[in-house]
Scaffold this active site. Structure first.
Site, short mmCIF file in Angstrom:
data_model
loop_
_atom_site.label_atom_id
_atom_site.label_comp_id
_atom_site.label_asym_id
_atom_site.label_seq_id
_atom_site.Cartn_x
_atom_site.Cartn_y
_atom_site.Cartn_z
N ASP A 222 0.83 -1.22 0.00
CA ASP A 222 0.00 0.00 0.00
C ASP A 222 0.86 1.26 0.00
O ASP A 222 0.49 2.26 -0.61
CB ASP A 222 -0.91 0.00 1.24
CG ASP A 222 -1.90 -1.14 1.19
OD1 ASP A 222 -2.45 -1.38 0.11
OD2 ASP A 222 -2.09 -1.81 2.23
N GLY A 223 2.00 1.19 0.68
CA GLY A 223 2.89 2.35 0.74
C GLY A 223 3.36 2.77 -0.64
O GLY A 223 3.56 3.96 -0.90
N ASP B 99 -4.57 12.70 21.96
CA ASP B 99 -3.31 12.55 21.23
C ASP B 99 -3.36 13.20 19.86
O ASP B 99 -2.32 13.50 19.28
CB ASP B 99 -2.97 11.06 21.07
CG ASP B 99 -2.29 10.53 22.32
OD1 ASP B 99 -2.11 11.32 23.27
OD2 ASP B 99 -1.95 9.33 22.36
N ALA C 210 -6.98 2.14 7.27
CA ALA C 210 -5.58 2.31 7.70
C ALA C 210 -5.54 2.86 9.12
O ALA C 210 -6.11 2.27 10.04
CB ALA C 210 -4.85 3.18 6.68
N1 LIG Z 1 -1.50 2.76 14.13
C1 LIG Z 1 -1.60 2.57 12.83
O1 LIG Z 1 -2.33 1.74 12.33
C2 LIG Z 1 -0.80 3.45 11.92
C3 LIG Z 1 0.16 4.32 12.41
C4 LIG Z 1 0.85 5.12 11.52
C5 LIG Z 1 0.56 5.06 10.15
N2 LIG Z 1 -0.37 4.19 9.70
C6 LIG Z 1 -0.74 4.12 8.30
O2 LIG Z 1 0.35 3.91 7.46
C7 LIG Z 1 0.11 4.63 6.28
C8 LIG Z 1 1.39 4.79 5.53
O3 LIG Z 1 1.67 3.55 4.96
P1 LIG Z 1 3.14 3.11 4.59
O4 LIG Z 1 3.06 1.81 3.90
O5 LIG Z 1 3.85 4.23 3.96
O6 LIG Z 1 3.75 2.94 6.04
P2 LIG Z 1 4.14 1.58 6.79
O7 LIG Z 1 5.20 0.90 6.02
O8 LIG Z 1 4.36 1.96 8.21
O9 LIG Z 1 2.82 0.68 6.66
C9 LIG Z 1 1.63 0.92 7.36
C10 LIG Z 1 0.67 -0.26 7.19
O10 LIG Z 1 -0.60 0.29 6.87
C11 LIG Z 1 -1.14 -0.42 5.77
N3 LIG Z 1 -1.98 0.47 4.98
C12 LIG Z 1 -1.61 1.59 4.31
N4 LIG Z 1 -2.67 2.11 3.69
C13 LIG Z 1 -3.72 1.30 3.96
C14 LIG Z 1 -5.09 1.33 3.60
N5 LIG Z 1 -5.60 2.30 2.87
N6 LIG Z 1 -5.91 0.34 4.05
C15 LIG Z 1 -5.42 -0.64 4.83
N7 LIG Z 1 -4.14 -0.71 5.21
C16 LIG Z 1 -3.29 0.25 4.77
C17 LIG Z 1 0.04 -0.90 4.99
O11 LIG Z 1 -0.29 -2.02 4.21
C18 LIG Z 1 1.03 -1.24 6.07
O12 LIG Z 1 0.85 -2.55 6.52
C19 LIG Z 1 -0.50 5.90 6.75
O13 LIG Z 1 -1.22 6.55 5.74
C20 LIG Z 1 -1.35 5.43 7.89
O14 LIG Z 1 -2.67 5.18 7.48
C21 LIG Z 1 -1.06 3.39 10.56
N1 LIG Z 2 9.10 4.34 -5.20
C1 LIG Z 2 9.32 4.57 -3.91
N2 LIG Z 2 10.28 5.43 -3.52
C2 LIG Z 2 10.53 5.67 -2.22
N3 LIG Z 2 9.88 5.10 -1.22
C3 LIG Z 2 8.91 4.23 -1.52
C4 LIG Z 2 8.59 3.92 -2.88
N4 LIG Z 2 7.58 3.02 -2.88
C5 LIG Z 2 7.30 2.78 -1.57
N5 LIG Z 2 8.09 3.50 -0.77
C6 LIG Z 2 8.09 3.49 0.70
O1 LIG Z 2 8.54 2.21 1.14
C7 LIG Z 2 7.79 1.82 2.28
C8 LIG Z 2 7.34 0.37 2.16
O2 LIG Z 2 6.56 0.23 1.01
P1 LIG Z 2 5.27 -0.68 0.97
O3 LIG Z 2 4.31 -0.26 2.01
O4 LIG Z 2 4.77 -0.67 -0.43
O5 LIG Z 2 5.83 -2.10 1.28
P2 LIG Z 2 5.55 -3.06 2.48
O6 LIG Z 2 5.75 -2.31 3.76
O7 LIG Z 2 6.40 -4.26 2.25
O8 LIG Z 2 4.06 -3.46 2.22
P3 LIG Z 2 2.77 -3.30 3.13
O9 LIG Z 2 2.50 -1.83 3.19
O10 LIG Z 2 1.70 -4.05 2.39
O11 LIG Z 2 3.08 -3.88 4.46
C9 LIG Z 2 6.63 2.80 2.42
O12 LIG Z 2 6.87 3.61 3.55
C10 LIG Z 2 6.67 3.63 1.18
O13 LIG Z 2 6.37 4.99 1.43
#
Ligand SMILES: NC(=O)c1ccc[n+]([C@@H]2O[C@H](COP(=O)([O-])OP(=O)(O)OC[C@H]3O[C@@H](n4cnc5c(N)ncnc54)[C@H](O)[C@@H]3O)[C@@H](O)[C@H]2O)c1
Ligand SMILES: Nc1ncnc2c1ncn2[C@@H]1O[C@H](COP(=O)(O)OP(=O)(O)OP(=O)(O)O)[C@@H](O)[C@H]1O
Length: 569
Positions: A334-335, A443, A455
């Site tokens: 998703d990131g 918070d 999320a």
């Molecule tokens: N306490 C929490 O649950 C918490 C805390 C901080 C951030 N987040 C979420 O993480 C997001 C950033 O994601 P990232 O991947 O860059 O950071 P990250 O790598 O910390 O991943 C956060 C997790 O949230 C999940 N996620 C992201 N968007 C989602 C969605 N729309 N629906 C369901 N799950 C989702 C991702 O798959 C990942 O497992 C933020 O937008 C925020 O929503 C969640």
């Molecule tokens: N092209 C990109 N350049 C820089 N950062 C990226 C890029 N794509 C993803 N990222 C960052 O890398 C991190 C991990 O990516 P992503 O969430 O896709 O993988 P994951 O953590 O393995 O998967 P999931 O979110 O399903 O747990 C995220 O914080 C995202 O913002």
């Protein structure tokens, strides 16, 4: 300043001093300074007045931190002081005709009157200032939008001219049975292209963007056409004419030519798959490929074969990407989808998200079947989910008189306003359009799209909402209150989150979990739905994909079934 210090302070040579709020913020809005007569006799009498009778300390409370007029508690003590002053006058009999005593009692009355005026003036000034600030922020947001619209209409005029020339070769939309009345065509999106010099890399891409049309199927009828008027009011009776929950289909009008790859960094499986997919798309589908500079380097290090791959050099190139790219492919979780969306501050091409992360809520495409799946998408038609984004403007108190504000952030999941490293409660005032909503003490606060409902908002107790529902989620984080339940607001509202001037600390805003910005007392964040949604391709359709995600991703309501045997009605 204590009352002793105040009494010790010599009046000016003009034998008068002025009582007026000394803070700079509301100086121009405060009541006019009131002259108070002063003489040596007054000074000796003030010395004899006890703390209970005249609380002169209140004057010191006008000079709070930053020079601003401070809190409600000072208002209360101002009123108490006035009352005390009058009580003192009632209780103290005039024992002599000493001119000084008369002078003193007059001065005291003036002080009491002035204190009341200051208290009233302060409240009015604060309300007025807040109202002007709100108006200013709305005006700035509108100006920003009309600027973008201005660009579009300027370009659209040119495009219209171009289109009239093109009609010789291309049938008109109505002849095609195209969108016209029924949907939205890709060229409408293209009209929003920002004018400017053609970037360097442009010469490498041949042709123009592939046009497509969108149509709305009804109750599974994929050929049904979307009607714009959801509500009918024939003969004065309001009825719901159309259900809005239609599945949206994207149909290419000419084959897509350019695909942009966005990939998760530091993953060897992603790197390998990216190279394989790029090669396949080039050899079997003959499409142009765009990648970011990091991926371009990785591909070229692997094999010089990949020198057909294009990339960008600077932010200006990124701004023009939407005019060249027909389709975005993401490889990650998703990131990575969030990252891809964040590159586009305007229109976003359709996104095909392959699941190479752990959860993958927004990544429905299994990478093992990429050939077949990409084939289907490139041929179309395919279902899409139009995911709303929220645009967030940070309005600095220090810059409130400036027309140009900071660049807005567009979030696909949410904007979070929290206490960051501060150990104090966050104190946030929230307004929805012109209505006061509440003070958030806890918070923090999450303002989320419906896509982001699964999320961070979910983790903070918010509802899960189907991404196609038009709404904004308002979810507090650990509120210190028993009755603060999350809300869902309509998509047309504008929210304003304000850090009050009397807040103990700063707040921090983060956008899709990135780009943390400090918000100082007086700063505000304005949030509204952006006109640029993110269209994501569905594996099946929007609803099927949503349920698959909450079942497989979150194990929603997973429970062993009750056995058949046992007591019955
Ligand atoms: N306490 C929490 O649950 C918490 C805390 C901080 C951030 N987040 C979420 O993480 C997001 C950033 O994601 P990232 O991947 O860059 O950071 P990250 O790598 O910390 O991943 C956060 C997790 O949230 C999940 N996620 C992201 N968007 C989602 C969605 N729309 N629906 C369901 N799950 C989702 C991702 O798959 C990942 O497992 C933020 O937008 C925020 O929503 C969640
Ligand atoms: N092209 C990109 N350049 C820089 N950062 C990226 C890029 N794509 C993803 N990222 C960052 O890398 C991190 C991990 O990516 P992503 O969430 O896709 O993988 P994951 O953590 O393995 O998967 P999931 O979110 O399903 O747990 C995220 O914080 C995202 O913002």
């Amino acid at each position: 300043m204590s009352h002793d210090e105040l009494a010790d302070k010599e009046p000016s040579s003009s034998e008068e001093f002025q009582l007026a709020p000394t803070g700079s913020k509301f100086r121009s809005l405060s009541p006019a300074p009131i002259p108070i007569p002063a003489s040596p006799g007054i000074r000796s009498l003030v010395d004899s007045v006890s703390d209970e009778t005249v609380n002169v300390d209140v004057m010191a409370s006008h000079q709070s931190e930053n020079g601003s007029i401070s809190t409600a508690s000072s208002t209360v003590s101002l009123l108490e002081s006035e009352k005390a002053a009058y009580e003192f006058l009632a209780q103290t009999p005039v024992r002599s005709t000493d001119a000084h005593l008369i002078e003193f009692s007059e001065a005291l009355r003036t002080v009491a009157k002035a204190l009341r005026q200051v208290a009233e003036g302060k409240a009015a000034a604060q309300a007025e200032a807040a109202e002007w600030k709100r108006k200013y922020e709305l005006e700035t947001a509108q100006k920003q939008q009309s600027k973008i619209r201005g660009y579009s209409s300027c370009i659209s005029n040119n495009l219209d001219k171009l289109a009239s020339q093109l009609t010789l070769e291309t049938p008109a939309p109505d002849q095609l049975g195209c969108c016209g009345k029924h949907g939205i065509c890709a060229h409408q999106v293209l009209q929003d292209e920002v004018p400017g010099p053609i970037p360097r890399s442009n010469h490498k891409v041949g042709g123009r963007k592939a046009p497509f049309k969108l149509s709305w199927g009804c109750n599974g009828d994929k050929n049904g056409q979307h009607k714009h008027d959801f509500v009918s009011f024939e003969k004065g009776d309001i009825t719901t004419a159309e259900r809005s929950n239609k599945q949206i289909l994207l149909k290419w009008e000419s084959p897509p030519q350019t695909v942009l790859f966005i990939t998760k960094p530091n993953s060897s499986s992603v790197r390998v798959l990216c190279a394989e997919m790029v090669r396949w798309l080039r050899e079997y589908k003959n499409v142009n490929i765009f990648v970011d500079p990091r991926v371009s380097k990785e591909l070229l290090t692997e094999d010089s074969y990949y020198n057909f791959v294009q990339t960008w050099d600077n932010d200006d190139d990124i701004k023009m990407l939407h005019t060249k790219v027909d389709l975005i492919v993401t490889l990650g979780g998703d990131g990575t989808v969030l990252w891809a969306a964040s590159l586009f501050k305007g229109p976003v091409p359709p996104v095909v998200a392959f699941a190479l992360g752990s959860l993958g809520f927004m990544t429905p495409f299994p990478s093992e079947h990429y050939r077949e799946l990409l084939d289907n998408v490139l041929n179309g038609p395919f279902s899409i989910t139009l995911r709303n984004r929220i645009q967030c403007h940070v309005i600095r108190d220090a810059a409130k008189d400036e027309i140009v504000t900071e660049e807005p952030f567009l979030v696909l999941n949410e904007v979070t306003i929290d206490r960051g490293i501060s150990s104090y409660l966050t104190n946030l005032e929230v307004y929805c359009d012109s209505s006061f909503v509440t003070c958030v003490q806890g918070d923090g606060l999450i303002i989320s799209t419906t896509s982001g409902s699964t999320a961070y908002s979910l983790a903070a107790g918010g509802s899960m909402v189907h991404p196609q529902v038009p709404g904004i989620l308002f979810t507090p984080i650990c509120p210190h209150s028993l009755s603060f339940r999350p809300l869902i607001l309509p998509e047309y509202v504008t929210l304003r989150v304000q850090v009050p001037y009397n807040s103990r600390g700063h707040a921090w805003a983060s956008f899709d979990g990135k780009d943390r910005k400090q918000l100082s007392p007086g700063d505000a964040l304005i949030c509204s739905i952006s006109p640029w949604p993110v269209p994501t391709a569905c594996l099946v359709d929007s609803t099927t994909d949503f349920f698959r995600s909450i079942h497989e991703g979150l194990h929603w309501n997973l429970r062993k079934s009750q056995s058949f045997d046992g007591p019955r009605d």
